[in-house]
Design a protein around this motif. Structure first.
Motif, PDB file in Angstrom:
ATOM      1  N   SER A 173       0.834  -1.201   0.000  1.00 44.46           N
ATOM      2  CA  SER A 173       0.000   0.000   0.000  1.00 44.46           C
ATOM      3  C   SER A 173       0.868   1.251   0.000  1.00 44.46           C
ATOM      4  N   PHE A 174       0.442   2.258  -0.776  1.00 43.55           N
ATOM      5  CA  PHE A 174       1.066   3.585  -0.748  1.00 43.55           C
ATOM      6  C   PHE A 174       0.036   4.559  -0.202  1.00 43.55           C
ATOM      7  N   THR A 175       0.386   5.272   0.871  1.00 46.01           N
ATOM      8  CA  THR A 175      -0.550   6.181   1.521  1.00 46.01           C
ATOM      9  C   THR A 175       0.071   7.573   1.600  1.00 46.01           C
ATOM     10  N   PRO A 176      -0.377   8.503   0.762  1.00 50.78           N
ATOM     11  CA  PRO A 176       0.183   9.861   0.759  1.00 50.78           C
ATOM     12  C   PRO A 176      -0.525  10.782   1.740  1.00 50.78           C
ATOM     13  N   LYS A 177       0.083  11.946   1.933  1.00 48.82           N
ATOM     14  CA  LYS A 177      -0.465  12.981   2.805  1.00 48.82           C
ATOM     15  C   LYS A 177      -0.112  14.347   2.224  1.00 48.82           C
ATOM     16  N   ALA A 178      -1.021  15.307   2.360  1.00 46.93           N
ATOM     17  CA  ALA A 178      -0.748  16.683   1.958  1.00 46.93           C
ATOM     18  C   ALA A 178      -1.434  17.614   2.946  1.00 46.93           C
ATOM     19  N   GLY A 179      -0.751  18.710   3.280  1.00 51.04           N
ATOM     20  CA  GLY A 179      -1.335  19.636   4.243  1.00 51.04           C
ATOM     21  C   GLY A 179      -0.827  21.047   4.064  1.00 51.04           C
ATOM     22  N   LEU A 180      -1.624  22.005   4.550  1.00 51.76           N
ATOM     23  CA  LEU A 180      -1.270  23.418   4.528  1.00 51.76           C
ATOM     24  C   LEU A 180      -1.338  23.968   5.947  1.00 51.76           C
ATOM     25  N   GLU A 181      -0.398  24.878   6.278  1.00 51.71           N
ATOM     26  CA  GLU A 181      -0.396  25.555   7.572  1.00 51.71           C
ATOM     27  C   GLU A 181      -0.261  27.056   7.347  1.00 51.71           C
ATOM     28  N   PHE A 182      -1.010  27.818   8.132  1.00 50.54           N
ATOM     29  CA  PHE A 182      -0.960  29.269   7.986  1.00 50.54           C
ATOM     30  C   PHE A 182      -0.940  29.904   9.376  1.00 50.54           C
ATOM     31  N   GLY A 212      -4.831   6.272   4.483  1.00 44.20           N
ATOM     32  CA  GLY A 212      -4.287   5.318   5.428  1.00 44.20           C
ATOM     33  C   GLY A 212      -4.915   3.952   5.229  1.00 44.20           C
ATOM     34  N   PHE A 213      -4.334   2.947   5.861  1.00 50.15           N
ATOM     35  CA  PHE A 213      -4.932   1.621   5.790  1.00 50.15           C
ATOM     36  C   PHE A 213      -4.676   0.848   7.069  1.00 50.15           C
ATOM     37  N   LYS A 214      -5.626  -0.016   7.397  1.00 51.11           N
ATOM     38  CA  LYS A 214      -5.519  -0.932   8.524  1.00 51.11           C
ATOM     39  C   LYS A 214      -5.176  -2.300   7.957  1.00 51.11           C
ATOM     40  N   ILE A 247      -8.838   4.246   4.395  1.00 54.46           N
ATOM     41  CA  ILE A 247      -9.483   5.470   4.852  1.00 54.46           C
ATOM     42  C   ILE A 247      -8.880   6.663   4.117  1.00 54.46           C
ATOM     43  N   THR A 248      -9.730   7.620   3.785  1.00 53.33           N
ATOM     44  CA  THR A 248      -9.293   8.942   3.349  1.00 53.33           C
ATOM     45  C   THR A 248      -9.784   9.931   4.400  1.00 53.33           C
ATOM     46  N   ALA A 249      -8.860  10.643   5.023  1.00 53.80           N
ATOM     47  CA  ALA A 249      -9.189  11.522   6.144  1.00 53.80           C
ATOM     48  C   ALA A 249      -8.947  12.975   5.765  1.00 53.80           C
ATOM     49  N   TYR A 250      -9.957  13.799   5.969  1.00 47.39           N
ATOM     50  CA  TYR A 250      -9.863  15.238   5.744  1.00 47.39           C
ATOM     51  C   TYR A 250      -9.999  15.929   7.105  1.00 47.39           C
ATOM     52  N   GLU A 251      -9.143  16.926   7.355  1.00 45.55           N
ATOM     53  CA  GLU A 251      -9.193  17.622   8.649  1.00 45.55           C
ATOM     54  C   GLU A 251      -8.769  19.073   8.482  1.00 45.55           C
ATOM     55  N   ALA A 252      -9.419  19.945   9.237  1.00 52.68           N
ATOM     56  CA  ALA A 252      -9.044  21.355   9.275  1.00 52.68           C
ATOM     57  C   ALA A 252      -9.250  21.842  10.700  1.00 52.68           C
ATOM     58  N   GLY A 253      -8.388  22.775  11.119  1.00 55.41           N
ATOM     59  CA  GLY A 253      -8.534  23.236  12.486  1.00 55.41           C
ATOM     60  C   GLY A 253      -7.661  24.418  12.829  1.00 55.41           C
ATOM     61  N   LEU A 254      -7.718  24.793  14.110  1.00 57.06           N
ATOM     62  CA  LEU A 254      -6.951  25.902  14.665  1.00 57.06           C
ATOM     63  C   LEU A 254      -6.228  25.448  15.925  1.00 57.06           C
ATOM     64  N   LYS A 255      -5.015  25.961  16.126  1.00 53.81           N
ATOM     65  CA  LYS A 255      -4.271  25.773  17.362  1.00 53.81           C
ATOM     66  C   LYS A 255      -3.821  27.142  17.829  1.00 53.81           C
TER      67      LYS A 255
END
Length: 231
Positions: free
Chosen positions: A61-70, A85-87, A105-113
């Motif tokens: 399995s190949f599981t990529p990730k991409a994200g942005l931070e501001f 991801g995969f189990k 699984i394909t996971a989408y997330e957005a948030g604030l810290k």
């Protein structure tokens, strides 16, 4: 049912972050996984002699990730990401059933810290959406429990968490989560009525997925000698 399972798993991953602007960053990454499982076992029944069941299978399995931070401010970070991801796949050891393929699984997330008041208060929040395929679920078949790739599911949720350093020794934590986790595909025979047609369980809540959850915690650090402390 009796037996053992041997697992050989290998993986390689890489991740990099590039600053498009001093306060705007792009992160990309990927993981390649290879896993082989060997199930060696046997099934014995009252009227069934020892029936050996030896199986093996390999999954890649190949599981990529991409994200942005501001950086919205000095101590306020906004982010968004999408991750695959995969189990791991597996076997029902000691059962004459096919291999259970990996759960994806394909996971989408957005948030604030964020941090406030000289970093004495931390507040984080996130919204997320998870899309599951080939969901591994337990089904009752006759008198046996069988794990199989029988379903798909979608999880939608919201998380909020806070940590406050009330004094130099006292810290308060609190969090709350709202989760809507339901089957988007799942048909199963009701074990109480095995002769009846399979039931369509689409829209039912996933087992073990509480709709609301939360927690509150207090931590107090007692200073000791030699710069030690007891919390």
């Amino acid at each position: 049912q009796d037996g053992t399972m041997k697992i050989d798993a290998y993986a390689a991953f890489a991740q990099a972050t590039y600053a498009i602007q001093p306060n705007f960053r792009l992160t990309v990454g990927g993981r390649y996984s290879s896993e082989k499982r060997e199930s060696n076992g046997a099934f014995t029944g009252i009227f069934v002699p020892v029936f050996p069941i030896d199986q093996h299978k390999k999954w890649n399995s190949f599981t990529p990730k991409a994200g942005l931070e501001f950086d919205l401010a000095e101590d306020v970070l906004a982010y968004a990401s999408v991750t695959r991801g995969f189990k791991s796949g597996t076997f029902n050891v000691g059962q004459n059933n096919p291999a259970i393929d990996p759960e994806k699984i394909t996971a989408y997330e957005a948030g604030l810290k964020s941090r406030f008041l000289d970093r004495r208060i931390e507040v984080t929040g996130a919204v997320f959406y998870y899309d599951y395929k080939d969901l591994q679920v337990n089904k009752i078949i006759g008198i046996a429990t069988l794990t199989t790739n029988a379903a798909a599911a979608k999880n939608k949720g919201l998380e909020l968490a806070m940590r406050a350093k009330v004094t130099g020794n006292l810290t308060l934590d609190a969090n709350v989560t709202y989760l809507k986790a339901t089957f988007s595909e799942f048909e199963s025979v009701n074990a109480l009525f095995p002769a009846a047609p399979a039931e369509n369980l689409k829209g039912n809540q996933l087992p073990g997925a509480s709709k609301y959850s939360g927690g509150v915690g207090l931590a107090y650090a007692f200073p000791l000698q030699n710069d030690a402390s007891l919390t």
